[in-house]
Write a protein that holds these residues in place. Structure first.
Motif, PDB file in Angstrom:
ATOM      1  N   GLY A 264      -4.634   4.861  -0.173  1.00  0.00           N
ATOM      2  CA  GLY A 264      -4.421   3.684   0.663  1.00  0.00           C
ATOM      3  C   GLY A 264      -4.032   2.461  -0.146  1.00  0.00           C
ATOM      4  N   ILE A 265      -4.540   2.363  -1.381  1.00  0.00           N
ATOM      5  CA  ILE A 265      -4.205   1.187  -2.197  1.00  0.00           C
ATOM      6  C   ILE A 265      -2.808   1.306  -2.752  1.00  0.00           C
ATOM      7  CG2 ILE A 265      -4.961  -0.292  -4.077  1.00  0.00           C
ATOM      8  CD1 ILE A 265      -7.541   1.255  -4.089  1.00  0.00           C
ATOM      9  N   LEU A 266      -2.423   2.514  -3.152  1.00  0.00           N
ATOM     10  CA  LEU A 266      -1.107   2.710  -3.735  1.00  0.00           C
ATOM     11  C   LEU A 266      -0.050   2.381  -2.703  1.00  0.00           C
ATOM     12  CD1 LEU A 266      -1.484   6.079  -5.638  1.00  0.00           C
ATOM     13  CD2 LEU A 266      -1.419   3.771  -6.562  1.00  0.00           C
ATOM     14  N   PRO A 267       0.996   1.674  -3.113  1.00  0.00           N
ATOM     15  CA  PRO A 267       2.064   1.397  -2.163  1.00  0.00           C
ATOM     16  C   PRO A 267       2.709   2.713  -1.737  1.00  0.00           C
ATOM     17  CG  PRO A 267       2.717   0.787  -4.385  1.00  0.00           C
ATOM     18  CD  PRO A 267       1.278   1.140  -4.450  1.00  0.00           C
ATOM     19  N   GLY A 268       3.003   2.810  -0.491  1.00  0.00           N
ATOM     20  CA  GLY A 268       3.634   4.031  -0.014  1.00  0.00           C
ATOM     21  C   GLY A 268       2.624   5.032   0.495  1.00  0.00           C
ATOM     22  N   GLY A 269       1.385   4.867   0.098  1.00  0.00           N
ATOM     23  CA  GLY A 269       0.359   5.785   0.588  1.00  0.00           C
ATOM     24  C   GLY A 269      -0.226   5.230   1.863  1.00  0.00           C
ATOM     25  N   GLY A 270      -0.392   6.064   2.846  1.00  0.00           N
ATOM     26  CA  GLY A 270      -1.000   5.584   4.077  1.00  0.00           C
ATOM     27  C   GLY A 270      -1.849   6.681   4.666  1.00  0.00           C
ATOM     28  N   GLY A 271      -2.304   6.460   5.894  1.00  0.00           N
ATOM     29  CA  GLY A 271      -3.175   7.408   6.555  1.00  0.00           C
ATOM     30  C   GLY A 271      -2.594   8.807   6.657  1.00  0.00           C
ATOM     31  N   THR A 272      -1.295   8.895   6.922  1.00  0.00           N
ATOM     32  CA  THR A 272      -0.697  10.205   7.139  1.00  0.00           C
ATOM     33  C   THR A 272      -0.751  11.074   5.886  1.00  0.00           C
ATOM     34  OG1 THR A 272       0.803   9.058   8.599  1.00  0.00           O
ATOM     35  CG2 THR A 272       1.306  11.343   8.131  1.00  0.00           C
ATOM     36  N   ILE A 273      -0.274  10.499   4.772  1.00  0.00           N
ATOM     37  CA  ILE A 273      -0.279  11.260   3.529  1.00  0.00           C
ATOM     38  C   ILE A 273      -1.707  11.600   3.133  1.00  0.00           C
ATOM     39  CG2 ILE A 273       0.280  11.146   1.086  1.00  0.00           C
ATOM     40  CD1 ILE A 273       2.598   9.368   1.783  1.00  0.00           C
ATOM     41  N   ALA A 274      -2.610  10.637   3.309  1.00  0.00           N
ATOM     42  CA  ALA A 274      -4.007  10.861   2.937  1.00  0.00           C
ATOM     43  C   ALA A 274      -4.589  12.026   3.722  1.00  0.00           C
ATOM     44  CB  ALA A 274      -4.817   9.597   3.186  1.00  0.00           C
ATOM     45  N   GLN A 312      -7.693   1.697   6.133  1.00  0.00           N
ATOM     46  CA  GLN A 312      -8.412   0.462   5.868  1.00  0.00           C
ATOM     47  C   GLN A 312      -8.120  -0.056   4.464  1.00  0.00           C
ATOM     48  OE1 GLN A 312     -11.675   1.277   8.440  1.00  0.00           O
ATOM     49  NE2 GLN A 312     -12.729  -0.482   7.556  1.00  0.00           N
ATOM     50  N   ALA A 313      -7.916   0.863   3.524  1.00  0.00           N
ATOM     51  CA  ALA A 313      -7.589   0.433   2.162  1.00  0.00           C
ATOM     52  C   ALA A 313      -6.206  -0.213   2.120  1.00  0.00           C
ATOM     53  CB  ALA A 313      -7.645   1.615   1.199  1.00  0.00           C
ATOM     54  N   ASN A 314      -5.371   0.084   3.120  1.00  0.00           N
ATOM     55  CA  ASN A 314      -4.051  -0.548   3.233  1.00  0.00           C
ATOM     56  C   ASN A 314      -4.150  -2.070   3.283  1.00  0.00           C
ATOM     57  OD1 ASN A 314      -2.262   1.855   5.332  1.00  0.00           O
ATOM     58  ND2 ASN A 314      -2.541   1.714   3.138  1.00  0.00           N
ATOM     59  N   PHE A 315      -5.312  -2.563   3.708  1.00  0.00           N
ATOM     60  CA  PHE A 315      -5.489  -4.012   3.779  1.00  0.00           C
ATOM     61  C   PHE A 315      -5.509  -4.642   2.390  1.00  0.00           C
ATOM     62  CE2 PHE A 315      -6.910  -3.269   8.093  1.00  0.00           C
ATOM     63  CZ  PHE A 315      -6.527  -4.424   8.742  1.00  0.00           C
ATOM     64  N   ILE A 316      -5.899  -3.864   1.372  1.00  0.00           N
ATOM     65  CA  ILE A 316      -6.078  -4.453   0.040  1.00  0.00           C
ATOM     66  C   ILE A 316      -4.779  -5.048  -0.497  1.00  0.00           C
ATOM     67  CG2 ILE A 316      -6.787  -3.996  -2.338  1.00  0.00           C
ATOM     68  CD1 ILE A 316      -8.746  -1.936  -1.219  1.00  0.00           C
ATOM     69  N   PRO A 317      -3.677  -4.274  -0.579  1.00  0.00           N
ATOM     70  CA  PRO A 317      -2.448  -4.896  -1.078  1.00  0.00           C
ATOM     71  C   PRO A 317      -1.932  -6.011  -0.173  1.00  0.00           C
ATOM     72  CG  PRO A 317      -2.034  -2.627  -0.392  1.00  0.00           C
ATOM     73  CD  PRO A 317      -3.505  -2.833  -0.371  1.00  0.00           C
ATOM     74  N   MET A 318      -2.159  -5.885   1.128  1.00  0.00           N
ATOM     75  CA  MET A 318      -1.646  -6.900   2.044  1.00  0.00           C
ATOM     76  C   MET A 318      -2.418  -8.205   1.882  1.00  0.00           C
ATOM     77  SD  MET A 318      -1.713  -8.541   5.199  1.00  0.00           S
ATOM     78  CE  MET A 318      -2.695  -7.747   6.452  1.00  0.00           C
ATOM     79  N   LEU A 319      -3.749  -8.111   1.850  1.00  0.00           N
ATOM     80  CA  LEU A 319      -4.564  -9.323   1.777  1.00  0.00           C
ATOM     81  C   LEU A 319      -4.488  -9.980   0.413  1.00  0.00           C
ATOM     82  CD1 LEU A 319      -7.857  -8.428   3.650  1.00  0.00           C
ATOM     83  CD2 LEU A 319      -6.183 -10.145   4.289  1.00  0.00           C
ATOM     84  N   SER A 320      -4.450  -9.180  -0.653  1.00  0.00           N
ATOM     85  CA  SER A 320      -4.549  -9.806  -1.963  1.00  0.00           C
ATOM     86  C   SER A 320      -3.185 -10.111  -2.570  1.00  0.00           C
ATOM     87  CB  SER A 320      -5.377  -8.941  -2.911  1.00  0.00           C
ATOM     88  OG  SER A 320      -4.921  -7.626  -2.891  1.00  0.00           O
ATOM     89  N   LEU A 328       2.912  -0.953  10.049  1.00  0.00           N
ATOM     90  CA  LEU A 328       1.864  -1.596  10.843  1.00  0.00           C
ATOM     91  C   LEU A 328       1.296  -2.807  10.121  1.00  0.00           C
ATOM     92  CD1 LEU A 328      -0.162   1.281  12.461  1.00  0.00           C
ATOM     93  CD2 LEU A 328       0.624  -0.772  13.607  1.00  0.00           C
ATOM     94  N   MET A 329       1.102  -2.638   8.800  1.00  0.00           N
ATOM     95  CA  MET A 329       0.602  -3.761   8.009  1.00  0.00           C
ATOM     96  C   MET A 329       1.645  -4.871   7.963  1.00  0.00           C
ATOM     97  SD  MET A 329      -2.353  -4.015   6.622  1.00  0.00           S
ATOM     98  CE  MET A 329      -3.405  -3.291   7.832  1.00  0.00           C
ATOM     99  N   ALA A 330       2.931  -4.480   8.003  1.00  0.00           N
ATOM    100  CA  ALA A 330       3.990  -5.493   8.030  1.00  0.00           C
ATOM    101  C   ALA A 330       3.881  -6.317   9.303  1.00  0.00           C
ATOM    102  CB  ALA A 330       5.358  -4.831   7.930  1.00  0.00           C
ATOM    103  N   LEU A 331       3.588  -5.636  10.414  1.00  0.00           N
ATOM    104  CA  LEU A 331       3.403  -6.356  11.681  1.00  0.00           C
ATOM    105  C   LEU A 331       2.198  -7.285  11.587  1.00  0.00           C
ATOM    106  CD1 LEU A 331       4.002  -3.706  14.467  1.00  0.00           C
ATOM    107  CD2 LEU A 331       5.312  -5.759  14.043  1.00  0.00           C
ATOM    108  N   MET A 332       1.126  -6.777  10.974  1.00  0.00           N
ATOM    109  CA  MET A 332      -0.077  -7.578  10.806  1.00  0.00           C
ATOM    110  C   MET A 332       0.246  -8.836   9.996  1.00  0.00           C
ATOM    111  SD  MET A 332      -3.494  -7.312  11.256  1.00  0.00           S
ATOM    112  CE  MET A 332      -4.027  -5.633  11.098  1.00  0.00           C
ATOM    113  N   MET A 333       1.065  -8.626   8.952  1.00  0.00           N
ATOM    114  CA  MET A 333       1.450  -9.742   8.113  1.00  0.00           C
ATOM    115  C   MET A 333       2.283 -10.734   8.910  1.00  0.00           C
ATOM    116  SD  MET A 333       2.973  -9.322   4.341  1.00  0.00           S
ATOM    117  CE  MET A 333       4.103 -10.576   3.797  1.00  0.00           C
TER     118      MET A 333
END
Lengths: 513, 145
Positions: A264-274, A312-320, A328-333
């Motif tokens: 989730g932290i790595l760019p490109g990694g998301g729920g599906t791949i995980a 949920q770990a996807n939030f880390i690169p977006m928030l920091s 989806l995180m792009a939409l959140m942003m």
């Protein structure tokens, strides 16, 4: 201890009656999205964006986050009961989850999925609280060169995480960047791509574009696929898993959480791949691999923990860092930007209530979701029976009002219709649409930071090699690009991302042949 | 029709259009990158990928899939109707028309169901957006109130 103080502070924000209400609303809406046929999280998320503009910023972000991880929970309900993934990341849950349901163990599968997700959510929440501030400290040292490198990394990984043709994904990212440049150029005051239209000088309405591309186009294709029919649902008898289920599940949940967090932290990694990664990991370490695909509870526990951990770990690169790892995180942003919050290292420093409140709300939201998903499962099951024909006109009106409400001008509705047609055409031409959104969100920043970097270096591109962090990020990006191009990895990527965009619609399809 | 040749050609067209649109903007603003710098750079990338997609399409032809026009056109027309009506005819009429035109995208079980669905949508739209969210939008046509 700093961490503890911050978490307590966050709890204080998240537990205020108002924010608790938004968290509950978000979690409920998210589950609803996951459960309802014919409309995936990207589509619903874009339609809900404008509503959030009427809420206070912290409440809005808490609600939208609730929608985001709530959809993961809801998606597993349809995977297990109907064998249709409500969400791309719950595709693997179909494999064993639905088999369990066919054997009359739907309740146990649902409970393991919900509890596994809950555990993963709790662990990752804590992890964000620790890792976020560390990354923020690093990010505060960033200049334009580092940002250009980081944005490039984000865009390249956007290509990696989209399924299908890589060339088409690249085209989409690039066109997204071009679309982001519509409007007044902040550096020179020159208008770009506005055709003299006044409404365009502020840029394209982000909501209108995303609703058009995802919302309307998705309704159209799911109407094509299903003709608005309902679906067949398996029964739920006993909700609580057996002792054997528990014994078999705890280790997969732990492994899934670890894997999901990492990916989730790595760019490109998301729920599906995980989720796919966790599934193959469980099958490898299992003493009874032959049971996988025939209702092995491990095949539900691992992937479910992993997809929730990752999302949920996807939030880390977006928030920091201000780099969204997926659409989806792009939409959140986009939502945060509309609220006047610039995602990035400054958020934690300037808006600690948002940062820590959001983190604390994730924990609360996960708890709410367990309650929503287990004791109240009956409500969701009855919703599953609604025919799509009765739903989509309402969704359409919601979309129209939403696009209008962002700026109260009918012009945005015309933009929406244009992008709806475009989105539909892109689907038919087999272009992945998610990378376009990433380009749209990151493009403007890339333009500004690149030009700033070149200004500082007198137009010398070698400036990037003189900044070690930037160089490191660019080398990592290049490595990633090479990896994408390797045929063997590409095949497994395609497998893992199969239906990344279409799986969220109701099109019935078997997840893996 | 070859799907990827169409896809590639459209991509190429985007690249060409971009270059044409930014041709008059300064790419170079006193020694530094100007407003057209990044768009031009990106446009070259778009042209390259467009050419690549077309070439690949010629090598491994994939047929264009059929479009079904009814859903997408009903949905788009529904939203357009909303856009045209909302500012003067008010929320109720705009939502109702949008829901009606949009609902033509799929065959309904019957006209009664269609009517009830539209009615429910109008009521919900007013309650949620006007009263709960306080949207600055008139409920009834401006020529009445």
């Amino acid at each position: 201890m700093d961490l503890l103080n911050n978490l307590i502070y966050g709890m204080g924000v998240a537990l205020s009656l108002q924010n608790l209400g938004f968290c509950f609303l978000g979690a409920t809406l998210g589950t609803l999205i996951g459960v309802l046929p014919g409309i995936g999280p990207l589509a619903t998320f874009s339609i809900l964006l404008p509503i959030s503009f009427y809420l206070p910023p912290v409440g809005a972000i808490i609600m939208l986050s609730g929608v985001y991880y709530g959809a993961q929970y809801g998606g597993s309900i349809t995977s297990i009961l109907v064998n249709i993934p409500g969400e791309a990341s719950t595709v693997v849950t179909c494999l064993d989850g639905h088999q369990m349901a066919l054997q009359g163990r739907a309740g146990a599968a649902l409970a393991v999925a919900a509890l596994g997700s809950f555990f993963a959510g709790c662990v990752v929440t804590l992890f964000i609280a620790i890792a976020g501030p560390t990354l923020v400290k690093l990010a505060l040292l960033f200049g334009p060169e580092e940002y250009v490198a980081l944005l490039t990394l984000g865009l390249v990984s956007g290509v990696l995480l989209s399924g299908g043709s890589i060339a088409k994904a690249i085209a989409m990212v690039l066109i997204g960047i071009l679309l982001s440049l519509v409007g007044m150029d902040v550096n020179s005051g020159v208008e770009r791509f506005t055709f003299g239209i006044f409404e365009l000088s502020d840029g394209l309405g982000f909501t209108a574009v995303s609703i058009g591309l995802f919302g309307i186009a998705e309704i159209a294709s799911s109407l094509e696929d299903t003709h608005g029919e309902g679906r067949k649902i398996e029964k739920i008898d006993r909700l609580w898993p057996t002792r054997d289920d528990f014994k078999r599940s705890w280790a997969p949940v732990l492994r899934g959480t670890a894997l999901g967090t990492l990916l989730g932290i790595l760019p490109g990694g998301g729920g599906t791949i995980a989720a796919f990664g966790a599934y193959s990991l469980e099958r490898k370490v299992s003493r009874r691999p032959e049971m996988f695909g025939r209702g092995a509870v491990e095949g539900v526990a691992g992937p479910e923990a992993a997809n929730n951990a990752a999302s949920q770990a996807n939030f880390i690169p977006m928030l920091s860092l201000g780099i969204p790892p997926n659409a989806l995180m792009a939409l959140m942003m986009g939502a945060m930007i509309t609220h006047g919050i610039t995602p990035g290292p400054q958020v934690m420093v300037r808006q600690p209530d948002l940062f820590w409140g959001l983190i604390a709300s994730m924990w609360i939201g996960n708890l709410i979701l367990v309650i929503l998903n287990l004791p109240l499962i009956g409500i969701w099951v009855s919703l599953l029976r609604i025919k799509y024909v009765f739903l989509f006109p309402g969704i359409l009106v919601l979309a129209a009002i939403g696009a209008f409400a962002e700026s109260n001008q009918a012009f945005d509705i015309y933009v929406l219709t244009g992008f709806a047609v475009l989105g539909y055409a892109l689907k038919k031409l087999d272009f992945p649409v998610a990378p376009l959104l990433l380009g749209l969100v990151l493009g403007k920043q890339l333009d500004e930071q690149l030009r700033r970097a070149l200004l500082l270096s007198d137009g010398d591109w070698m400036t990037f090699t003189r900044h070690p962090i930037a160089l490191g990020l660019l080398m990592f990006t290049a490595m990633l690009a090479v990896l994408i191009a390797l045929p063997s990895l590409r095949r497994s990527r395609d497998e893992a991302l199969q239906g990344e965009e279409s799986a969220s619609s109701s099109a019935p399809k078997s997840p893996i042949a | 029709m070859n799907r990827d040749v169409i896809a590639g050609s459209l991509t190429l067209a985007v690249g060409v259009a971009t270059l044409w649109l930014v041709a008059r903007l300064p790419a170079d603003a006193g020694g530094t990158a100007g407003a057209a710098y990044v768009p031009k750079l990106v446009a070259y990338g778009v042209l390259a990928t467009g050419a690549f997609i077309s070439a690949q399409g010629l090598r491994t032809p994939a047929k264009m899939v059929a479009w079904s026009w009814r859903p997408i056109s009903a949905l788009v027309l529904g939203v357009l109707a909303f856009g045209v009506l909302v500012e003067h005819a008010g929320l109720v009429l705009a939502s109702g028309c949008c829901a009606f035109v949009g609902s033509l995208a799929a065959p309904f079980p019957g006209w009664k169901q269609r009517g009830v669905t539209i009615l429910v949508i109008c009521v919900l739209a007013v309650v949620i957006f006007k009263y709960l969210l306080g949207l600055n939008i008139s409920v009834w046509p401006t020529w009445i109130s």
